[in-house]
Write an enzyme that holds these catalytic residues in place. Structure first.
Site, PDB file in Angstrom:
ATOM      1  N   THR A   1      65.277 110.010  30.068  1.00  0.00           N
ATOM      2  CA  THR A   1      65.577 108.906  29.172  1.00  0.00           C
ATOM      3  C   THR A   1      65.581 107.617  29.977  1.00  0.00           C
ATOM      4  O   THR A   1      65.672 107.643  31.206  1.00  0.00           O
ATOM      5  CB  THR A   1      66.930 109.114  28.452  1.00  0.00           C
ATOM      6  OG1 THR A   1      67.109 108.086  27.471  1.00  0.00           O
ATOM      7  CG2 THR A   1      68.091 109.089  29.423  1.00  0.00           C
ATOM      8  N   GLY A   2      65.480 106.488  29.279  1.00  0.00           N
ATOM      9  CA  GLY A   2      65.455 105.211  29.977  1.00  0.00           C
ATOM     10  C   GLY A   2      64.077 104.582  29.900  1.00  0.00           C
ATOM     11  O   GLY A   2      63.298 104.884  28.989  1.00  0.00           O
TER      12      GLY A   2
ATOM     13  N   GLY B   1      56.200 105.194  25.216  1.00  0.00           N
ATOM     14  CA  GLY B   1      56.910 105.438  26.469  1.00  0.00           C
ATOM     15  C   GLY B   1      56.628 106.847  26.959  1.00  0.00           C
ATOM     16  O   GLY B   1      55.602 107.453  26.630  1.00  0.00           O
ATOM     17  N   ASP B   2      57.569 107.362  27.716  1.00  0.00           N
ATOM     18  CA  ASP B   2      57.413 108.693  28.313  1.00  0.00           C
ATOM     19  C   ASP B   2      57.712 109.824  27.329  1.00  0.00           C
ATOM     20  O   ASP B   2      57.228 110.945  27.492  1.00  0.00           O
ATOM     21  CB  ASP B   2      58.389 108.827  29.491  1.00  0.00           C
ATOM     22  CG  ASP B   2      59.838 108.618  29.041  1.00  0.00           C
ATOM     23  OD1 ASP B   2      60.092 107.664  28.270  1.00  0.00           O
ATOM     24  OD2 ASP B   2      60.712 109.412  29.438  1.00  0.00           O
TER      25      ASP B   2
ATOM     26  N   THR C   1      66.858 107.513  22.279  1.00  0.00           N
ATOM     27  CA  THR C   1      66.196 108.769  22.627  1.00  0.00           C
ATOM     28  C   THR C   1      67.194 109.903  22.736  1.00  0.00           C
ATOM     29  O   THR C   1      68.324 109.697  23.164  1.00  0.00           O
ATOM     30  CB  THR C   1      65.530 108.621  24.021  1.00  0.00           C
ATOM     31  OG1 THR C   1      64.611 107.543  23.962  1.00  0.00           O
ATOM     32  CG2 THR C   1      64.786 109.885  24.450  1.00  0.00           C
TER      33      THR C   1
ATOM     34  N   ARG D   1      52.976 100.474  21.548  1.00  0.00           N
ATOM     35  CA  ARG D   1      53.501 100.884  22.853  1.00  0.00           C
ATOM     36  C   ARG D   1      54.076 102.315  22.788  1.00  0.00           C
ATOM     37  O   ARG D   1      54.812 102.662  21.887  1.00  0.00           O
ATOM     38  CB  ARG D   1      54.592  99.909  23.297  1.00  0.00           C
ATOM     39  CG  ARG D   1      55.288 100.281  24.603  1.00  0.00           C
ATOM     40  CD  ARG D   1      56.577 101.029  24.394  1.00  0.00           C
ATOM     41  NE  ARG D   1      57.256 101.341  25.653  1.00  0.00           N
ATOM     42  CZ  ARG D   1      58.262 102.211  25.756  1.00  0.00           C
ATOM     43  NH1 ARG D   1      58.701 102.839  24.698  1.00  0.00           N
ATOM     44  NH2 ARG D   1      58.822 102.449  26.915  1.00  0.00           N
TER      45      ARG D   1
HETATM   46  C1  SD4 Z   1      61.008 105.102  25.977  1.00  0.00           C
HETATM   47  N1  SD4 Z   1      62.310 106.674  27.241  1.00  0.00           N
HETATM   48  O1  SD4 Z   1      60.416 104.950  24.912  1.00  0.00           O
HETATM   49  C2  SD4 Z   1      62.237 105.997  25.987  1.00  0.00           C
HETATM   50  C3  SD4 Z   1      63.438 105.139  25.671  1.00  0.00           C
HETATM   51  C4  SD4 Z   1      64.781 105.753  25.884  1.00  0.00           C
HETATM   52  O2  SD4 Z   1      67.046 105.725  25.320  1.00  0.00           O
HETATM   53  O3  SD4 Z   1      64.969 106.708  26.586  1.00  0.00           O
HETATM   54  N2  SD4 Z   1      65.801 105.190  25.264  1.00  0.00           N
HETATM   55  O4  SD4 Z   1      60.678 104.553  27.014  1.00  0.00           O
END
Ligand code: SD4
Length: 337
Positions: A248-249, A227-228, A197, A225
């Site tokens: 991120t995360g 994410g955020d 990300t 799926r």
């Molecule tokens: C997610 N937040 O799809 C993203 C992944 C991410 O570095 O930040 N990866 O959940």
């Protein structure tokens, strides 16, 4: 905690939110300024800076900036990224400007620059979000080329390796556990960790804020799926009166607290960008309890004064800050666990 009423009282005494302990920002006030997540942010900031230094709009800067990362072959953000568990790369992205205009695409396949499609959604449709085949159809109608459906050699290798066990154990961006093998959302190449990300927020010379966030999501994720990252308020939020934040995360845990929106609202209450990010991280840790040690989440933010900051759950997160031709540098995120 300093209550809002007390904060307003201090304001009426002529003290600003940034002039007393606990609310002082880590990053000094600058304008224009751009910050972005992870070390890949350096190259992205450099592109965004070309727009900002010439008096351009923050919105253009945050689009141009993350396009560099989307196009990079050495990064897990764009079409070269790890696929989902069925073997397909699916991309999510969003963008938001100073007027609270926003656009988003999710579960988008075979398009090189999802952030630019998100911007078209914002500018050319009455909607905020398009997903899946509908988003792809829109992109093609807008002239974006449909790229071949092939994995990059690195992703192909990583996917084949993952298939050996096919273990579904989402752990994201925990840099200090480099020996993780069961589920590897990031790839270890040439001695560097890559990330899935990039989130970027910027303020231009006119003092206007914008942000973008773009991702391939979690590697080997369940098909469909999200994410955020493509969700306004979770992966990204901009309020031109207050500030802008991105995340991120582990996206699921960012969504749970409407993370980026929370960070901006905390800045509205007078917290510095760093302190606002810290409080959002603390909220995730409170919710997760013991399980917080298994995940990583990082937030970064800027406020209307051009101060910046970031915070994460555990060691290993960094972000790139740029506010001059010769000032584009990495900052290690402070962490709690
Ligand atoms: C997610 N937040 O799809 C993203 C992944 C991410 O570095 O930040 N990866 O959940």
């Amino acid at each position: 905690m300093l209550h809002r009423r007390r904060f307003l009282q201090l304001g009426s005494l002529g003290l600003t939110s940034f002039s007393f302990a606990g609310f002082r920002s880590a990053g000094a006030a600058r304008k224009p300024i751009v910050i972005s997540t992870w070390d890949t942010g350096i190259a992205a900031n450099a592109a965004a800076w070309q727009v900002l230094r010439n008096g351009g709009r923050a919105l253009d800067a945050v689009e141009k900036g993350v396009m560099v990362t989307e196009a990079s072959q050495n990064c897990c953000v764009g079409l070269g990224a790890n696929p989902d568990r069925d073997g397909f790369v699916t991309l999510d992205s969003c963008i938001m400007d100073e007027h609270a205009n926003c656009g988003s695409v999710a579960f988008l396949e075979r398009i090189k620059h999802p952030v630019s499609v998100a911007r078209r959604v914002m500018e050319k449709t009455p909607h905020v979000m398009l997903v899946g085949s509908g988003a792809q159809q829109f992109a093609v109608a807008e002239g974006f080329p449909l790229e071949p459906q092939v994995l990059s050699p690195e992703a192909d290798k990583a996917y084949k390796n993952w298939l050996l066990k096919s273990e579904y154990k989402p752990v994201i961006n925990i840099e200090n556990s480099k020996n993780q093998t069961a589920y590897a959302p990031t790839r270890f190449e040439n001695g560097e960790w890559n990330h899935d990300t990039i989130g970027m927020v910027a303020m231009d010379a006119q003092g206007n804020l914008s942000g973008s966030c773009t991702t391939s999501g979690m590697g080997f994720k369940m098909r469909g799926r999200l994410g955020d990252s493509p969700i306004i308020g979770a992966g990204l939020f901009v309020d031109n009166e207050v500030g802008a934040a991105t995340a991120t995360g582990q996206g699921e845990d960012v969504i749970r607290i409407c993370g980026s929106h929370l960070v901006v609202e905390l800045m509205r209450q007078g917290h510095s960008p760093e302190n606002a990010c810290k409080k959002a991280v603390e909220r995730i840790i409170r919710i997760k309890g013991n399980k917080a040690k298994d995940i990583q989440v990082g937030f970064i933010a800027i406020n209307k004064q051009g101060e910046y900051g970031g915070y994460c759950i555990q060691k290993g997160f960094n972000f790139a800050v740029c506010y001059a031709d010769d000032k584009n540098f990495l900052v290690d995120g402070k962490y709690i666990l």
